[in-house]
Design an enzyme around this catalytic site. Structure first.
Site, mmCIF file in Angstrom:
data_model
loop_
_atom_site.group_PDB
_atom_site.id
_atom_site.type_symbol
_atom_site.label_atom_id
_atom_site.label_comp_id
_atom_site.label_asym_id
_atom_site.label_seq_id
_atom_site.Cartn_x
_atom_site.Cartn_y
_atom_site.Cartn_z
ATOM 1 N N HIS A 19 15.762 30.630 -7.257
ATOM 2 C CA HIS A 19 14.346 30.953 -7.416
ATOM 3 C C HIS A 19 14.008 31.456 -8.820
ATOM 4 C CE1 HIS A 19 14.254 31.200 -2.758
ATOM 5 N NE2 HIS A 19 14.050 29.980 -3.195
ATOM 6 N N HIS A 42 13.229 19.926 0.534
ATOM 7 C CA HIS A 42 13.778 20.675 1.680
ATOM 8 C C HIS A 42 13.144 22.061 1.648
ATOM 9 C CE1 HIS A 42 16.628 17.442 0.957
ATOM 10 N NE2 HIS A 42 17.134 17.628 2.165
ATOM 11 N N SER A 97 11.051 29.014 -1.579
ATOM 12 C CA SER A 97 10.634 28.232 -2.758
ATOM 13 C C SER A 97 9.185 27.721 -2.682
ATOM 14 C CB SER A 97 11.606 27.077 -3.012
ATOM 15 O OG SER A 97 11.807 26.297 -1.854
ATOM 16 N N GLU A 115 9.712 18.816 4.941
ATOM 17 C CA GLU A 115 10.651 19.547 5.801
ATOM 18 C C GLU A 115 10.834 18.712 7.056
ATOM 19 O OE1 GLU A 115 12.656 22.424 5.782
ATOM 20 O OE2 GLU A 115 13.108 21.794 7.823
ATOM 21 N N GLY A 140 13.197 14.559 3.457
ATOM 22 C CA GLY A 140 12.860 14.814 2.054
ATOM 23 C C GLY A 140 13.402 13.772 1.093
ATOM 24 N N ASP A 160 16.998 20.939 -2.371
ATOM 25 C CA ASP A 160 17.757 22.093 -1.871
ATOM 26 C C ASP A 160 18.201 21.846 -0.424
ATOM 27 O OD1 ASP A 160 18.749 24.684 -1.567
ATOM 28 O OD2 ASP A 160 16.773 25.534 -1.116
HETATM 29 N N1 SAM Z 1 14.136 25.401 -0.382
HETATM 30 C C1 SAM Z 1 14.042 26.500 0.560
HETATM 31 C C2 SAM Z 1 13.903 27.789 -0.222
HETATM 32 O O1 SAM Z 1 14.470 27.901 -1.322
HETATM 33 O O2 SAM Z 1 13.199 28.679 0.259
HETATM 34 C C3 SAM Z 1 15.228 26.565 1.494
HETATM 35 C C4 SAM Z 1 15.601 25.268 2.123
HETATM 36 S S1 SAM Z 1 16.972 25.337 3.201
HETATM 37 C C5 SAM Z 1 18.323 25.553 2.131
HETATM 38 C C6 SAM Z 1 17.125 23.661 3.669
HETATM 39 C C7 SAM Z 1 16.024 23.149 4.579
HETATM 40 O O3 SAM Z 1 16.131 21.731 4.663
HETATM 41 C C8 SAM Z 1 16.097 23.627 6.034
HETATM 42 O O4 SAM Z 1 14.870 24.226 6.367
HETATM 43 C C9 SAM Z 1 16.329 22.369 6.858
HETATM 44 O O5 SAM Z 1 15.644 22.381 8.099
HETATM 45 C C10 SAM Z 1 15.744 21.304 5.961
HETATM 46 N N2 SAM Z 1 16.262 19.936 6.118
HETATM 47 C C11 SAM Z 1 17.476 19.508 6.523
HETATM 48 N N3 SAM Z 1 17.594 18.180 6.373
HETATM 49 C C12 SAM Z 1 16.414 17.741 5.838
HETATM 50 C C13 SAM Z 1 15.929 16.485 5.401
HETATM 51 N N4 SAM Z 1 16.676 15.386 5.463
HETATM 52 N N5 SAM Z 1 14.689 16.424 4.878
HETATM 53 C C14 SAM Z 1 13.913 17.534 4.775
HETATM 54 N N6 SAM Z 1 14.324 18.750 5.156
HETATM 55 C C15 SAM Z 1 15.559 18.863 5.683
#
Ligand code: SAM
Length: 291
Positions: A19, A42, A97, A115, A140, A160
């Site tokens: 971040h 993500h 994020s 997401e 994503g 991410d």
């Molecule tokens: N970027 C966020 C932050 O920094 O606050 C945290 C994201 S977290 C590490 C990863 C997220 O990706 C999870 O909420 C999960 O549900 C989602 N996710 C998993 N596979 C995905 C995909 N193929 N496309 C989009 N989101 C996905």
């Protein structure tokens, strides 16, 4: 699939690195009046409750955001990040994020959030709304390919993934290569974990963790692509232990803007000792492709 929930990890040392870097990249884009588009492939829930069962189960935020402190010599960016998260900590919350991006965006900028987890999409929609924000319930990787290049042309992509599946490392590489061919000037910021081996006995290590070395392979593959200004930043909060687990994380940035290396180096000089769990804590900022 879908077993990952960021609420277990919100505000940990990985988030602090990610971040701070995200904020610095958005600040850079804001140096010009012309609008830009921010993509989060993500997104997660956008805002996290640090008193939730999940957060209290791991207490990861105690080894991350709760260790951060500032003084009169603090780098301006660390101050900016600290000020932002402190406003949420007062309510036992941590901004993810998308929320951080939203807090920095201007009238002329656009936020595109993706997401895949149905509950996290609901949470994200509840936590974030407003002009110039679009939330997509979709994969994503596929979404980024479909939605780029953006009409605004200038922009930042945060990638991410949870890296629960071994295939996600390859998906990151393939997606970025594909999108970069059509949008060579976009800034791509990819977060990755640093995971240690688990020692099974005195002389051998477990070979069951198929994700070991995957981050390093991803970095190597990225550095072999026709990218410009590829910067790698790592923060290790402990030495790799014999018990497995994440001992640090990194951000690799394609089209890293001028001075990002200098500013990240100064910020990490300050925050590494604060987040250090033992004497093995370290950081590095290195150009993989310069120019
Ligand atoms: N970027 C966020 C932050 O920094 O606050 C945290 C994201 S977290 C590490 C990863 C997220 O990706 C999870 O909420 C999960 O549900 C989602 N996710 C998993 N596979 C995905 C995909 N193929 N496309 C989009 N989101 C996905």
């Amino acid at each position: 699939m879908f077993s990952y929930r960021h609420s277990f990890h919100a505000g940990n040392h990985g988030d602090v690195l990610k971040h701070i870097c995200q904020m610095m990249l958005i600040n850079k884009l804001k140096e010009k009046d012309k609008g830009f588009e921010y993509f989060d492939t993500h997104s997660g829930a956008g805002v996290y409750d640090l008193q939730s069962q999940e957060a209290l189960k791991t207490l990861e935020f105690k080894q991350g955001i709760e260790r951060l402190a500032i003084d009169k010599n603090s780098h301006v960016l660390v101050n900016q990040y600290h000020e932002l998260v402190t406003a949420y900590q007062k309510f036992n919350q941590y901004p993810g994020s998308p929320e951080i991006a939203k807090s920095l965006l201007r009238e002329q900028d656009k936020l595109t959030l993706m997401e895949w987890h149905p509950q996290e999409v609901k949470n994200l929609k509840q936590n974030l709304n407003g002009k110039n924000i679009s939330i997509h319930h979709r994969d994503g990787f596929e979404g980024l390919i479909a939605l780029t290049p953006p009409a605004l042309k200038r922009g930042l992509v945060l990638i991410d993934p949870p890296y629960e599946l071994e295939s996600e490392y390859e998906q990151v590489l393939q997606t970025v290569c594909k999108v970069h061919k059509r949008w060579a000037t976009g800034i791509f910021a990819i977060w990755y974990p640093l995971i240690s081996e688990r020692k099974t006995d005195e002389n051998s290590f477990s070979t069951t963790n198929s994700k070991l070395g995957k981050s390093q392979s991803l970095i190597t593959s990225l550095s072999q692509q026709p990218f410009k200004n590829l910067l790698n930043i790592e923060l290790c909060v402990t030495s790799p232990s014999d018990f497995g687990g994440m001992y640090g994380s990194g951000m690799v940035i394609i089209n890293a803007p001028w001075q990002l290396d200098v500013n990240m180096e100064k910020s990490l000089q300050q925050i590494t000792p604060l987040l250090a769990q033992d004497s093995g804590a370290s950081f590095k900022v290195e150009w993989l492709i310069e120019g």
